[in-house]
Design a protein around this motif. Structure first.
Motif, short mmCIF file in Angstrom:
data_model
loop_
_atom_site.label_atom_id
_atom_site.label_comp_id
_atom_site.label_asym_id
_atom_site.label_seq_id
_atom_site.Cartn_x
_atom_site.Cartn_y
_atom_site.Cartn_z
N MET A 183 48.81 48.67 47.46
CA MET A 183 49.49 47.74 48.04
C MET A 183 48.80 47.17 49.41
SD MET A 183 53.77 47.73 48.78
CE MET A 183 54.20 46.66 50.34
N LYS A 184 48.65 46.00 49.66
CA LYS A 184 47.82 45.61 50.72
C LYS A 184 48.86 45.70 51.97
CE LYS A 184 45.28 41.61 52.38
NZ LYS A 184 44.85 40.16 52.22
N LYS A 185 48.23 46.21 52.88
CA LYS A 185 48.81 46.48 54.13
C LYS A 185 48.86 45.17 55.00
CE LYS A 185 49.35 49.20 58.17
NZ LYS A 185 48.59 50.41 59.12
N ARG A 186 49.84 44.50 55.63
CA ARG A 186 49.69 43.35 56.71
C ARG A 186 49.41 43.98 57.83
NH1 ARG A 186 54.59 39.32 55.55
NH2 ARG A 186 54.54 38.75 53.25
N THR A 187 48.58 43.30 58.45
CA THR A 187 47.92 43.88 59.99
C THR A 187 48.49 42.96 60.89
OG1 THR A 187 45.81 42.73 59.65
CG2 THR A 187 46.13 45.31 59.20
N GLU A 188 48.73 41.63 60.66
CA GLU A 188 49.02 40.39 61.45
C GLU A 188 49.44 39.36 60.49
OE1 GLU A 188 46.78 37.16 64.14
OE2 GLU A 188 45.98 39.23 63.90
N GLU A 189 50.74 38.96 60.88
CA GLU A 189 51.29 37.68 60.48
C GLU A 189 50.68 36.63 61.00
OE1 GLU A 189 55.47 37.77 60.39
OE2 GLU A 189 55.79 39.74 59.55
N LYS A 190 50.50 35.43 60.20
CA LYS A 190 50.20 33.97 60.54
C LYS A 190 50.80 33.24 60.21
CE LYS A 190 45.30 35.33 60.47
NZ LYS A 190 44.04 34.78 60.10
N PHE A 191 51.36 32.16 60.86
CA PHE A 191 52.25 31.16 60.47
C PHE A 191 51.46 29.98 60.60
CE2 PHE A 191 54.76 34.53 62.02
CZ PHE A 191 55.64 34.85 61.35
N TYR A 192 51.68 28.79 59.76
CA TYR A 192 51.29 27.53 59.73
C TYR A 192 52.32 26.67 59.62
CZ TYR A 192 47.31 30.47 58.28
OH TYR A 192 46.47 31.44 58.18
N LEU A 193 52.21 25.35 60.24
CA LEU A 193 52.95 24.19 60.11
C LEU A 193 52.31 23.50 59.10
CD1 LEU A 193 55.45 23.05 61.28
CD2 LEU A 193 53.87 21.59 62.78
N VAL A 194 53.15 23.30 57.83
CA VAL A 194 52.55 22.45 56.87
C VAL A 194 53.43 21.33 56.36
CG1 VAL A 194 52.02 22.78 54.33
CG2 VAL A 194 51.69 24.71 55.88
N HIS A 195 52.86 20.19 56.04
CA HIS A 195 53.59 19.08 55.64
C HIS A 195 54.31 19.41 54.42
CE1 HIS A 195 54.76 14.97 54.80
NE2 HIS A 195 54.68 14.86 55.98
N GLU A 196 55.74 18.80 54.32
CA GLU A 196 56.11 19.15 53.09
C GLU A 196 55.74 18.55 51.70
OE1 GLU A 196 60.80 18.20 51.59
OE2 GLU A 196 60.00 16.72 52.83
N ASP A 197 54.91 17.33 51.82
CA ASP A 197 54.31 16.96 50.62
C ASP A 197 53.31 17.87 49.85
OD1 ASP A 197 55.66 14.64 51.37
OD2 ASP A 197 54.06 13.53 52.06
N VAL A 198 52.86 19.03 50.60
CA VAL A 198 51.97 19.59 49.86
C VAL A 198 52.30 21.13 49.60
CG1 VAL A 198 49.79 18.80 51.08
CG2 VAL A 198 51.29 20.77 51.98
N LEU A 199 53.68 21.12 49.69
CA LEU A 199 54.46 22.47 49.23
C LEU A 199 54.46 22.62 47.68
CD1 LEU A 199 57.28 23.09 52.03
CD2 LEU A 199 55.17 24.44 51.90
N PRO A 200 54.55 23.82 47.08
CA PRO A 200 54.96 23.77 45.70
C PRO A 200 56.11 23.63 45.67
CG PRO A 200 53.64 25.66 46.49
CD PRO A 200 54.04 24.81 47.74
N GLU A 201 56.89 23.07 44.24
CA GLU A 201 58.24 22.71 44.00
C GLU A 201 58.84 23.95 44.34
OE1 GLU A 201 60.73 19.96 43.75
OE2 GLU A 201 58.75 19.52 43.63
N ALA A 202 58.51 25.16 43.85
CA ALA A 202 59.30 26.14 43.96
C ALA A 202 59.89 26.41 45.35
CB ALA A 202 58.74 27.64 43.49
N MET A 203 59.07 26.10 46.43
CA MET A 203 59.14 26.59 47.83
C MET A 203 60.25 25.35 48.23
SD MET A 203 55.72 27.59 49.68
CE MET A 203 55.17 29.21 49.57
N LYS A 204 60.37 24.23 47.88
CA LYS A 204 60.79 22.97 48.06
C LYS A 204 62.51 23.41 47.77
CE LYS A 204 57.64 19.25 48.13
NZ LYS A 204 57.00 18.24 47.57
N LYS A 205 62.30 24.10 46.50
CA LYS A 205 63.61 24.35 45.78
C LYS A 205 64.50 25.67 46.48
CE LYS A 205 63.18 21.96 41.33
NZ LYS A 205 63.36 22.06 39.93
N THR A 206 63.64 26.44 47.02
CA THR A 206 64.02 27.68 47.81
C THR A 206 64.76 27.04 49.14
OG1 THR A 206 62.40 28.96 47.05
CG2 THR A 206 63.29 29.43 48.84
N LEU A 207 64.31 26.16 49.74
CA LEU A 207 65.07 25.48 50.79
C LEU A 207 66.25 24.88 50.60
CD1 LEU A 207 61.85 23.99 52.84
CD2 LEU A 207 63.14 25.92 53.47
N GLU A 208 66.38 24.02 49.29
CA GLU A 208 67.36 23.49 48.76
C GLU A 208 68.43 24.50 48.62
OE1 GLU A 208 68.82 20.75 45.13
OE2 GLU A 208 66.75 21.12 45.58
#
Length: 149
Positions: free
Chosen positions: A1-26
């Motif tokens: 299992m890969k260990k996370r050393t540092e979390e990174k966050f990004y601000l991404v426009h909704e238009d490029v999100l996969p459908e599953a992520m949009k539906k998760t928000l829904e």
């Protein structure tokens, strides 16, 4: 299992999100606003429960991430008497608390303004406030350039 050393966050426009992520928000919205169970909400959103569980802790609406924080906004305003005052009134009416203001000297009829705003008491989310500011005739540009605690 890969260990996370540092979390990174990004601000991404909704238009490029996969459908599953949009539906998760829904699904999250349905659960929060209508009190639906995971099963009922995923069924209504047409998302598998496994996809919901995969993404639920990885995606949040931007306004949820900046609640009770400080947001920095960059604006370009027309150099007209009273524009900054009107802008500050709109932010105050929304419940924003302006912490810092930096305005450049106007060049070619435009001035850049950077505001740091506490959003903890705002009655509307910051994304809606930015949208409202962009509609003002004297605002040429309004963007969030940063947020933090």
């Amino acid at each position: 299992m890969k260990k996370r050393t540092e979390e990174k966050f990004y601000l991404v426009h909704e238009d490029v999100l996969p459908e599953a992520m949009k539906k998760t928000l829904e699904v999250k919205t349905l659960m929060e606003q209508k009190g639906l169970s995971v099963s009922a909400a995923t069924l209504q959103a047409d998302l598998s429960r496994s996809a919901f569980y995969k993404y639920r802790d990885m995606i949040y609406p931007f306004q949820a991430m900046v609640k009770e924080q400080i947001v920095t906004i960059f604006l370009t305003l027309e150099d007209r008497s009273g524009t900054l005052s009107k802008l500050l009134t709109i932010i105050a009416d929304a419940g924003g608390n302006v912490l810092t203001i930096h305005q450049t000297i106007p060049l070619q009829g435009l001035a850049n303004v950077t505001l740091s705003i506490s959003t903890s008491a705002m009655g509307k989310d910051i994304v809606q406030l930015i949208s409202d500011l962009k509609k003002l005739e004297f605002v040429h540009k309004a963007d969030i350039v940063g947020s933090g605690a």
